[in-house]
Enzyme design. Structure first.
Site: not given
Length: 267
Positions: A126-127, A144
């Site tokens: 994520h991200d 992440g």
């Protein structure tokens, strides 16, 4: 649901209401495409591909069997917020690759650029923000919030700690565990990665000016000597070498915002 009439969809594929399928797409057997997915033109899902979440896939990207794209992030703080995954054009996403949507705390978007190769079982958490022409070899993984700039190469089974930045043109050796930022054009290796030198092969392959490369090689020793602080060495290099764009890029990277330290030479 919006499916362009030129798209080819296997009868066993499941396309949810709301999905947008662009012109010339090919969706193979037993694929699953979620309701908030947008496929650009000429995207190919070979078979057994799952694309979920609020996910967009750019033109001419090909995804191989058993990849899982756009599922919720592996973050215990995630509470179902409407975050996104944006994948650019002409990417090759091989078998068992996973890419997650973003989190609110990380800006809400996981973003992948154009022309990248994700080999088997790679993971983009994520991200993460990934640039263009990046290669992640088999089983390479990003935690992440990582930033991976253009032309980075990650060797097989390498792993990058969350919030780490990999500068443009960096080379990450196979099996390396990277816990700190890697300067542009840096070459790192080792179980706990150390900076071993510069990715000269990558620079030469992109027809970089030889005089600029030679000047950069000298600067590497200046930046990572044992004299003074890193900050004073960076400032000195910036003053001594104002006209080399490779050096300017490294200086900008090292003076940019980061929550991590820098990967250093061994010893």
């Amino acid at each position: 649901m919006s499916i362009d009439p030129t798209a080819e969809i296997h009868p066993s594929a499941v396309i949810d209401e709301g999905a947008v399928i662009g012109a010339g797409c090919k969706i193979g057997a037993f694929c699953a495409v979620g309701p908030d997915v947008r496929l650009g033109e000429r995207v190919t899902l070979l078979s057994h591909v799952a694309v979920a979440g609020k996910t967009s896939i750019g033109d001419e990207t090909t995804i191989w069997p058993f990849a899982s794209i756009g599922q919720v992030p592996q973050d215990l703080k995630y509470r179902g917020e409407p975050t996104e995954l944006v994948v650019g054009a002409r990417n090759h996403i091989r078998e068992h690759t996973t890419m997650s949507t973003g989190t609110v705390g990380g800006g809400g978007i996981t973003r992948v650029g154009d022309g990248n190769l994700f080999m088997m079982s790679t993971h983009v958490a994520h991200d993460c923000i990934i640039g263009n022409n990046v290669i992640m070899a088999n089983n390479a993984t990003l935690a992440g919030h990582c930033v991976v700039e253009d032309f980075v190469v990650m060797g097989g089974l390498s792993a990058v700690h969350q919030h780490v930045r990999l500068g443009r043109g960096a080379m990450i050796g196979g099996l390396a565990g990277v816990v700190a930022d890697v300067i542009p054009y840096g070459s790192v290796a080792g179980e706990r990665a150390h900076l071993m030198g510069l990715n000269l092969v990558g620079l030469k392959r992109r027809a970089t000016d030889r005089a600029q490369i030679n000047e950069l090689r000298g600067v590497f020793g200046e930046l990572f000597s044992k004299e003074g602080t890193l900050q004073t060495r960076v400032e000195a290099v910036a003053q001594k070498h104002p006209d080399n764009p490779l050096i300017a890029e490294i200086i900008a990277f090292m003076t940019g915002e980061t929550s991590r330290s820098f990967t250093q030479p061994p010893g």
